[in-house]
Design an enzyme around this catalytic site. Structure first.
Site, PDB file in Angstrom:
ATOM      1  N   LYS A 200       0.856  -1.182   0.000  1.00  0.00           N
ATOM      2  CA  LYS A 200       0.000   0.000   0.000  1.00  0.00           C
ATOM      3  C   LYS A 200       0.892   1.233   0.000  1.00  0.00           C
ATOM      4  O   LYS A 200       1.701   1.438   0.902  1.00  0.00           O
ATOM      5  CB  LYS A 200      -0.906   0.001   1.230  1.00  0.00           C
ATOM      6  N   LYS A 252      -2.375  -1.552  -3.708  1.00  0.00           N
ATOM      7  CA  LYS A 252      -3.200  -0.343  -3.689  1.00  0.00           C
ATOM      8  C   LYS A 252      -2.321   0.895  -3.759  1.00  0.00           C
ATOM      9  O   LYS A 252      -1.356   0.959  -3.008  1.00  0.00           O
ATOM     10  CB  LYS A 252      -3.999  -0.343  -2.386  1.00  0.00           C
TER      11      LYS A 252
HETATM   12  C1  PBG Z   1      -6.918   3.855   5.270  1.00  0.00           C
HETATM   13  C2  PBG Z   1      -7.477   3.720   3.888  1.00  0.00           C
HETATM   14  C3  PBG Z   1      -7.346   4.642   2.855  1.00  0.00           C
HETATM   15  C4  PBG Z   1      -8.026   4.132   1.754  1.00  0.00           C
HETATM   16  C5  PBG Z   1      -8.562   2.912   2.145  1.00  0.00           C
HETATM   17  N1  PBG Z   1      -8.194   2.674   3.457  1.00  0.00           N
HETATM   18  C6  PBG Z   1      -6.752   5.985   2.828  1.00  0.00           C
HETATM   19  C7  PBG Z   1      -5.388   6.214   3.298  1.00  0.00           C
HETATM   20  O1  PBG Z   1      -4.583   5.294   3.470  1.00  0.00           O
HETATM   21  O2  PBG Z   1      -5.097   7.386   3.503  1.00  0.00           O
HETATM   22  C8  PBG Z   1      -8.134   4.793   0.425  1.00  0.00           C
HETATM   23  C9  PBG Z   1      -9.163   4.251  -0.493  1.00  0.00           C
HETATM   24  C10 PBG Z   1      -9.441   5.127  -1.659  1.00  0.00           C
HETATM   25  O3  PBG Z   1      -8.779   6.153  -1.871  1.00  0.00           O
HETATM   26  O4  PBG Z   1     -10.360   4.785  -2.418  1.00  0.00           O
HETATM   27  N2  PBG Z   1      -7.331   2.867   6.111  1.00  0.00           N
END
Ligand code: PBG
Length: 329
Positions: A200, A252
């Site tokens: 991520k 992601k």
């Molecule tokens: C944090 C989380 C995020 C997203 C999903 N879970 C945001 C981040 O890490 O700041 C982003 C999902 C998206 O942008 O569609 N738990």
């Protein structure tokens, strides 16, 4: 016969000549069951609330959640993934551990609406902390990895008790999969699966999500999410999560990280997921609304590229809409 360069023997165009032949030889297909629908549920909402930066996506009320979940289920979508938006936040994100908190409640509402549809609950503190970080802070204001693991362990038990089939561990703390697996197994939740957000990245493409969950984040997540410059690092992150007991690994964002999806696919034999995140969704929606390209073709091309790169499962805000297109085809 001598080779006549003006009459080639090899003609790849043959297999593109009719819709039927093209369909026959397609290497990659989208299927509703491979799509996961992320949903936002706001505590106290009595009506669905639009999210300005995510056209067509809402913060659900209990009743609009029920409708969305039933629709997804009827269209054959693979799962729903829930994010809770609580009314109050605190430094440790205690609302995330509350059996009557918005996330645990939402898991139950989804299961009431559609008992067969797997529910993936987001296992992270960021929606519940007043500073907006994915973990708790130490005395110097840094995200405290190991103290956060204890919170995740308790949160995981709350969500598994509520009936979530899968927990989406999205916090990027080291050791989170091992800690959560042990915490679940200890209380008999051996069948609750872990979807590890293994790779991520600290991405600008999460922008609209922050509005969607009313994030209170100050600063950034650069000390725990990955640097977009790195791909080998993802192979290591994925290997650690597999070793710790991940059942599914996720990459992601998806579209700017298709190389990482492909590497992950090559490295593991468990299911690979990829998340087409809020900013990737918004890019296509806004460009299509401005007339830059055909919206439906762009969405299908983007999603098929994620499958082609090697993802089995795609998390996308378009899941139900695309499932509807696939069914009508
Ligand atoms: C944090 C989380 C995020 C997203 C999903 N879970 C945001 C981040 O890490 O700041 C982003 C999902 C998206 O942008 O569609 N738990």
């Amino acid at each position: 016969m001598t080779y006549d360069p003006f009459h080639p023997v090899h003609r790849p165009r043959r297999l593109r000549s009719t819709p039927g032949v093209r369909r026959l030889v397609a290497e990659t297909r989208l299927h509703p069951a491979d799509l996961v629908l992320p949903v936002f549920v706001a505590e106290g909402a009595t009506d669905p609330r639009p999210i300005a930066s995510l056209p067509g996506v809402v913060q659900h009320s209990p009743s609009s959640l029920r409708d969305a979940v039933q629709e997804a289920s009827e269209l054959g979508v693979g799962a729903v993934m829930i994010f809770g938006v609580p009314l109050s936040k605190d430094p440790t994100g205690s609302g995330a551990l509350d059996p009557d908190g918005i996330l645990a409640q939402s898991v139950r509402w989804c299961l009431d609406a559609s008992p067969e549809l797997p529910v993936i609950a987001d296992l992270c503190l960021d929606e519940f902390t007043d500073h907006g970080h994915c973990g708790v802070l130490d005395g110097r204001g840094r995200v405290d990895n190991d103290a956060t693991l204890l919170q995740y362990a308790a949160m995981a038990r709350t969500l598994a008790d509520a009936g979530a089939a899968v927990l989406g561990a999205s916090g990027m703390m080291d050791g989170q999969i091992g800690a959560v697996r042990a915490a679940l197994d200890e209380v008999g939740h051996t069948d609750t699966a872990l979807l590890a957000y293994a790779a991520k990245y600290a991405s600008a493409f999460y922008g609209p999500f922050r509005e969607a969950v009313q994030s209170s984040l100050q600063g950034d997540r650069l000390t725990y999410q990955q640097d977009p410059a790195n791909a080998r690092e993802s192979v290591r992150e994925v290997a650690l999560d597999v070793a710790e007991g991940a059942d599914i690994v996720m990459v992601k964002p998806a579209l700017s990280y298709l190389d990482v999806v492909a590497r992950t696919r090559a490295a593991v034999d468990i299911p690979v997921a990829a998340y087409v995140v809020s900013g990737e969704f918004a890019m296509i929606e806004l460009a299509a609304a401005a007339g830059a390209f055909d919206r439906r073709r762009a969405i299908e091309e983007a999603l098929v590229s994620v499958r082609r790169a090697g993802a089995d499962i795609i998390a996308t805000y378009w899941a139900s809409e695309v499932a509807g297109w696939l069914r009508a085809r």
